[in-house]
Design an enzyme around this catalytic site. Structure first.
Site: not given
Length: 357
Positions: A66, A115, A138, A146
């Site tokens: 992301g 992401g 992460e 996530d």
């Protein structure tokens, strides 16, 4: 953002999404998420589209993650609505891909992290190549794994999911295939021919099951063995050490193991955000017990808590903005992270849980 940052095409019954930000390693922006979601929904209802393929532009990355720098800037500007909207829309898109009624084929031909994992791993088919580099890194930027990591990581064989969550280990194609993250391995120079063959085969499909069977048959035809997975060599150690009932317990077992691999693995874990590491440990435990929608709701809770805390912004600053590679975590060590503080990350949000259409 220009219109060309995300390309859509329908040809021979295949709807193709191309992430077209090669200079940014195809990092996924909120604007792209807001384009891809309605296009996927439209294609789901379009009888002329039998299958969806998602790919990235350039030779380096499928999607490196992301757009965390945008999130960092939003945090600096105290733009809470953006921080809430980004994660809500991204997680809804991940769910749409997981539930997609037609074959969804991700060409993870290059760097696939964060992401980028979210827009690939939940698809029905995931094709790795010799250029694949996969990771959920992460905890190294003060965040938790996530985009559906709560669900898919605990469901990998043995304790591989816990290992990947806590270490951010980078996997090549053979490891992706060994873990089940990738369903197929196809050399990069054969991917275009594979997609063309899918289009030719799909014209005969009439039902959703037939579509899935057609795609699987074509991918099976192009699939090659990716070679021995390096993870296989350490599988017994991973399953033993990462089965401990706490992060500290994992570190103790790695110390008892004493091998060079175990020593390096322990050092890697200690370099990550202590808070993120302990949250990720509990996340893996909780995720193993819940269905996908609940997993995404838990992730939304966690995302908003991390956006309200210091470590994510410090991690992005240190690794991606100022690049001094010296994050100052708060607390600075695992001993300083209290169990009650970890539990608080999982508590219901005042504004309520993430909802789905």
């Amino acid at each position: 953002m220009s219109e060309e940052d995300t390309l859509f095409e329908v040809k021979d019954g295949i709807g193709t999404i191309t992430l077209n930000r090669p200079k940014a390693m195809n990092a996924l922006t909120l604007a792209q998420v807001e384009k891809i979601d309605p296009q996927l929904r439209a294609w789901a209802e379009d009888d002329a589209v039998h299958c969806v393929v998602i790919q990235g532009t350039g030779e380096k990355a499928f999607c490196a993650g992301g757009d965390v720098v945008a999130l960092y800037k939003a945090g600096q500007a105290k733009d809470e609505p953006y921080l809430a909207t980004f994660y809500a829309e991204e997680y809804r898109l991940n769910r749409l891909m997981k539930m997609y009624p037609k074959p969804y084929v991700a060409l993870i031909d290059g760097v696939t992290m964060g992401g980028g994992v979210g827009v690939s791993v939940h698809g029905s088919h995931r094709v790795a190549s010799e250029r694949t580099l996969f990771a959920m890194p992460e905890t190294g930027i003060g965040m938790f794994p996530d985009v559906g990591g709560t669900y898919f990581l605990p469901r990998l064989p043995g304790k591989l999911g816990m290992y990947l969550a806590l270490t951010g280990a980078r996997l090549r194609a053979a490891d992706c295939y060994y873990t089940g993250i990738a369903t197929h391995y196809v050399p990069s120079n054969r991917l275009a021919d594979m997609v063309k063959a899918m289009g030719e085969a799909e014209t005969e499909a009439k039902t959703a099951d037939q579509m899935q069977q057609c795609v699987t048959a074509v991918l099976d035809m192009y699939h090659e063995e990716p070679g021995t997975a390096p993870l296989e060599k350490h599988r017994a150690q991973i399953d033993q050490c990462f089965a401990a009932d706490s992060v500290e317990g994992i570190l103790d077992r790695l110390a008892e193991d004493g091998s060079e691999w175990a020593t390096q693995t322990a050092e890697t874990i200690r370099q990550k955000s202590p808070t993120a590491t302990k949250v990720a440990f509990k996340q893996m435990q909780v995720g193993a017990q819940v269905e996908f929608d609940r997993a995404m709701q838990i992730e939304y809770r966690l995302s908003q808590r991390f956006m309200a805390g210091p470590d994510f912004f410090e991690g992005v600053r240190a690794l991606l903005v100022e690049k001094d590679n010296a994050p100052k975590w708060m607390p600075a060590d695992l001993e300083g992270v209290e169990e009650e503080a970890v539990d608080a990350y999982f508590a219901p949000l005042q504004q309520g849980d993430l909802t789905f259409d």
